[in-house]
Design a protein around this motif. Structure first.
Motif, PDB file in Angstrom:
ATOM      1  N   SER A  18       0.830  -1.211   0.000  1.00 50.84           N
ATOM      2  CA  SER A  18       0.000   0.000   0.000  1.00 50.84           C
ATOM      3  C   SER A  18       0.860   1.255   0.000  1.00 50.84           C
ATOM      4  O   SER A  18       0.510   2.269  -0.625  1.00 50.84           O
ATOM      5  CB  SER A  18      -0.920  -0.001   1.223  1.00 50.84           C
ATOM      6  N   ALA A  19       1.983   1.195   0.712  1.00 48.74           N
ATOM      7  CA  ALA A  19       2.880   2.352   0.774  1.00 48.74           C
ATOM      8  C   ALA A  19       3.620   2.569  -0.546  1.00 48.74           C
ATOM      9  O   ALA A  19       3.910   3.705  -0.937  1.00 48.74           O
ATOM     10  CB  ALA A  19       3.883   2.165   1.907  1.00 48.74           C
ATOM     11  N   LEU A  20       3.912   1.477  -1.246  1.00 47.37           N
ATOM     12  CA  LEU A  20       4.693   1.575  -2.480  1.00 47.37           C
ATOM     13  C   LEU A  20       3.852   1.894  -3.712  1.00 47.37           C
ATOM     14  O   LEU A  20       4.367   2.454  -4.691  1.00 47.37           O
ATOM     15  CB  LEU A  20       5.450   0.266  -2.717  1.00 47.37           C
ATOM     16  N   LEU A  21       2.571   1.564  -3.692  1.00 44.87           N
ATOM     17  CA  LEU A  21       1.722   1.763  -4.871  1.00 44.87           C
ATOM     18  C   LEU A  21       1.743   3.190  -5.425  1.00 44.87           C
ATOM     19  O   LEU A  21       1.844   3.375  -6.639  1.00 44.87           O
ATOM     20  CB  LEU A  21       0.284   1.346  -4.550  1.00 44.87           C
ATOM     21  N   PRO A  22       1.668   4.211  -4.578  1.00 44.50           N
ATOM     22  CA  PRO A  22       1.693   5.580  -5.135  1.00 44.50           C
ATOM     23  C   PRO A  22       3.021   5.943  -5.784  1.00 44.50           C
ATOM     24  O   PRO A  22       3.115   6.965  -6.472  1.00 44.50           O
ATOM     25  CB  PRO A  22       1.439   6.449  -3.891  1.00 44.50           C
ATOM     26  N   TRP A  23       4.034   5.120  -5.583  1.00 47.42           N
ATOM     27  CA  TRP A  23       5.366   5.415  -6.111  1.00 47.42           C
ATOM     28  C   TRP A  23       5.669   4.662  -7.397  1.00 47.42           C
ATOM     29  O   TRP A  23       6.811   4.673  -7.872  1.00 47.42           O
ATOM     30  CB  TRP A  23       6.422   5.089  -5.052  1.00 47.42           C
ATOM     31  N   VAL A  24       4.677   4.009  -7.976  1.00 46.98           N
ATOM     32  CA  VAL A  24       4.902   3.251  -9.210  1.00 46.98           C
ATOM     33  C   VAL A  24       5.461   4.141 -10.315  1.00 46.98           C
ATOM     34  O   VAL A  24       6.484   3.826 -10.938  1.00 46.98           O
ATOM     35  CB  VAL A  24       3.602   2.578  -9.687  1.00 46.98           C
ATOM     36  N   ALA A  25       4.809   5.255 -10.582  1.00 45.12           N
ATOM     37  CA  ALA A  25       5.248   6.152 -11.652  1.00 45.12           C
ATOM     38  C   ALA A  25       6.623   6.753 -11.379  1.00 45.12           C
ATOM     39  O   ALA A  25       7.501   6.704 -12.246  1.00 45.12           O
ATOM     40  CB  ALA A  25       4.203   7.241 -11.892  1.00 45.12           C
ATOM     41  N   PRO A  26       6.849   7.337 -10.186  1.00 43.93           N
ATOM     42  CA  PRO A  26       8.180   7.904  -9.918  1.00 43.93           C
ATOM     43  C   PRO A  26       9.312   6.885 -10.026  1.00 43.93           C
ATOM     44  O   PRO A  26      10.357   7.174 -10.617  1.00 43.93           O
ATOM     45  CB  PRO A  26       8.052   8.432  -8.483  1.00 43.93           C
TER      46      PRO A  26
END
Length: 227
Positions: free
Chosen positions: A195-203
């Motif tokens: 859950s913590a890593l999902l928002p960082w997929v694009a970066p």
């Protein structure tokens, strides 16, 4: 890709099968629909289409090379930005046939999964594990091909359609892996990290792609080759 975490749907337990059309489950349909991972599903479809396009164009160029070794390919921009050397190298047919054929076949999988996700299909745990393994295999393969394209003295080029393939493979791998972690596919202990890593997929994907470009630029003039 940063909204995947908010849109991820609840998965079935390992022993569960596809949804039964029981009255109770039909009553829950509106809630289930609202929880569908729209961004995740749409990305899989878009990535699959772009991957298919790149594989198709490479296949066309490979046919042109076979017909005429001196053919001017559509992706040959300069000596350092082209597809010709990649297609003619042994790395371009690792398994005894042109690599683009692998792409034509395998990029259908994300499209099918993406459409299924948008349709509200809930897959069992083993299905997501197999899909994740396939995407991981693609990730390893394109990273190896990128290293060969950059460091092999007989190639030393960046193939435009290959780069397009890399650009959709990286985020697809991270999105599928982090999503599966968040959904507990790899155990409950991985949920928080996923859950913590999902928002960082694009970066993360952008940084990785930039690292490839910078590495290539240190080996040969990529940017200069575009002009």
């Amino acid at each position: 890709m940063t909204d995947v975490a908010d849109d991820t749907a609840t998965e079935l337990e390992p022993d569960e099968e596809f949804d039964d059309d029981s009255p109770d489950e039909l009553d829950d349909a509106p809630a289930r629909k609202a929880s569908r991972p729209w961004v995740f599903g749409i990305w899989l479809i878009v990535a699959g289409i772009l991957g298919e396009f790149a594989a198709f164009m490479l296949t066309i160029d490979k046919i042109e090379v076979l017909k005429n070794p001196d053919a001017i390919l559509s992706c040959n921009i300069s000596a350092f930005v082209q597809c010709g050397k990649n297609l003619e190298s042994w790395q371009g047919e690792v398994f005894g046939f042109p690599n683009p054929i692998i792409g034509l076949i395998c990029w259908m999988a994300p499209i099918v999964v993406g459409v299924s996700v948008l349709a509200g299909v809930r897959f069992p745990r083993w299905y997501w594990i197999v899909f994740n393994l396939g995407v991981a295999g693609a990730m390893v393969f394109v990273l190896w091909l990128a290293s060969q394209s950059i460091f092999d003295p007989d190639i030393r080029t960046l193939c435009p359609y290959c780069v397009l393939t890399w650009a959709v493979t990286y985020p697809t791998f991270f999105a599928v892996t982090f999503r599966n972690m968040a959904e507990g596919v790899f155990g409950r202990g991985a949920r928080r990290a996923g859950s913590a890593l999902l928002p960082w997929v694009a970066p993360i994907s952008i940084v990785l792609l930039l690292a490839v470009f910078i590495t290539a630029q240190t080996q040969f003039p990529v940017i200069q080759g575009l002009f």
